[in-house]
Scaffold this active site. Structure first.
Site, PDB file in Angstrom:
ATOM      1  N   LYS A  97       3.057   3.356  -0.951  1.00 35.91           N
ATOM      2  CA  LYS A  97       2.936   1.976  -0.469  1.00 35.91           C
ATOM      3  C   LYS A  97       3.707   1.062  -1.417  1.00 35.91           C
ATOM      4  O   LYS A  97       3.444   1.037  -2.619  1.00 35.91           O
ATOM      5  CB  LYS A  97       1.447   1.621  -0.443  1.00 35.91           C
ATOM      6  CG  LYS A  97       1.090   0.498   0.498  1.00 35.91           C
ATOM      7  CD  LYS A  97      -0.426   0.415   0.581  1.00 35.91           C
ATOM      8  CE  LYS A  97      -0.898  -0.710   1.433  1.00 35.91           C
ATOM      9  NZ  LYS A  97      -2.352  -0.885   1.330  1.00 35.91           N
TER      10      LYS A  97
HETATM   11  C1  E4P Z   1      -3.618  -2.989   3.756  1.00 38.24           C
HETATM   12  O1  E4P Z   1      -3.135  -1.892   3.584  1.00 38.24           O
HETATM   13  C2  E4P Z   1      -4.435  -3.705   2.784  1.00 38.24           C
HETATM   14  O2  E4P Z   1      -5.024  -2.750   1.941  1.00 38.24           O
HETATM   15  C3  E4P Z   1      -5.561  -4.473   3.380  1.00 38.24           C
HETATM   16  O3  E4P Z   1      -5.622  -4.340   4.774  1.00 38.24           O
HETATM   17  C4  E4P Z   1      -5.736  -5.855   2.878  1.00 38.24           C
HETATM   18  O4  E4P Z   1      -6.857  -6.434   3.516  1.00 38.24           O
HETATM   19  P1  E4P Z   1      -7.587  -7.738   2.968  1.00 38.24           P
HETATM   20  O5  E4P Z   1      -6.762  -8.925   3.332  1.00 38.24           O
HETATM   21  O6  E4P Z   1      -8.895  -7.743   3.680  1.00 38.24           O
HETATM   22  O7  E4P Z   1      -7.712  -7.586   1.468  1.00 38.24           O
END
Ligand code: E4P
Length: 218
Positions: free
Chosen positions: A87
């Protein structure tokens, strides 16, 4: 549409997996910290535990912000298991790194995507997945679902094969709307996935069926 769970909690991952509908897992440094997983060795060991729990792809995020650091981290992460996807944040170095990973056969998830322009760049770089953050866009009073629609329309016109992974999901309603908007995948907290189950008429109907069965079998 595929379902990923957005957590580093082994219990929640196992619960979603046991439901039978889980296609993968996404994590980020904040989710790791929330589970109390700190330090490089512990974090790598935790990714291994997650990869052992599920067959689908597991996104593991780099924390370096420079190209060389991202490449070094990504190479280490993919050694953990074949289902690791690196990622990478949507930055200039991130785009360079995604191009490098693509050229070297390493799959990526481009994270922190908030505009159609960023989505085009991630797709052009060859990202396997790209993650538009719905909930965080809604928090700014713009419209996260509209972003998914726009990306989906652009990708259909251009024939990009990067998969749209709707992230920052905050509710069961988000999941339904993301599906309608053309997301290939939703990554959600367990509570949002379980929220899809709920309808009072299901509860009322089931209670009635069971009561009638009891009457007929007295
Ligand atoms: C995506 O891969 C992120 O880990 C995640 O969806 C972020 O979500 P949040 O805005 O609830 O922290």
């Amino acid at each position: 549409m595929k379902f990923f769970i957005d957590t580093a909690s082994l219990d929640q991952i196992a619960e979603a997996r046991d439901l039978g509908i889980l296609d993968g897992v996404t994590t980020n440094p904040s989710l790791m910290a929330k589970e109390g997983i700190t330090g490089e060795a512990n974090i790598l060991a935790h990714y291994k535990k997650i990869c052992d729990l599920v067959e689908g792809d597991v996104s593991a995020e780099v924390i370096s912000t420079d190209f060389a650091g991202m490449i070094a981290e990504g190479r280490k992460l993919v050694e953990i298991a074949p289902n690791i996807v690196v990622k990478v944040p949507m930055t200039k170095d991130g785009v360079k790194a995604i191009c490098w990973f693509t050229e070297n056969g390493i799959r990526t998830n481009c994270t922190l995507v908030f505009s159609p322009g960023q989505a085009i760049l991630a797709a052009k770089a060859g990202a396997t997945y790209l993650s538009p953050f719905l909930g965080r866009i809604d928090d700014t009073t713009w419209n996260g679902i509209q972003l998914i629609e726009e990306i989906s329309e652009i990708f259909a016109i251009q024939g990009f094969d990067t998969e749209i992974l709707a992230a920052s999901i905050r509710s069961a309603k988000h999941i339904v709307e993301a599906a309608k908007a053309g997301a290939d995948i939703v990554t959600c907290p367990l509570s949002s996935i379980l929220g899809l189950l709920n309808h009072p008429l299901t509860d009322i109907g089931l209670a009635q069926f069971l009561a009638d069965y009891q009457k007929g079998n007295r």
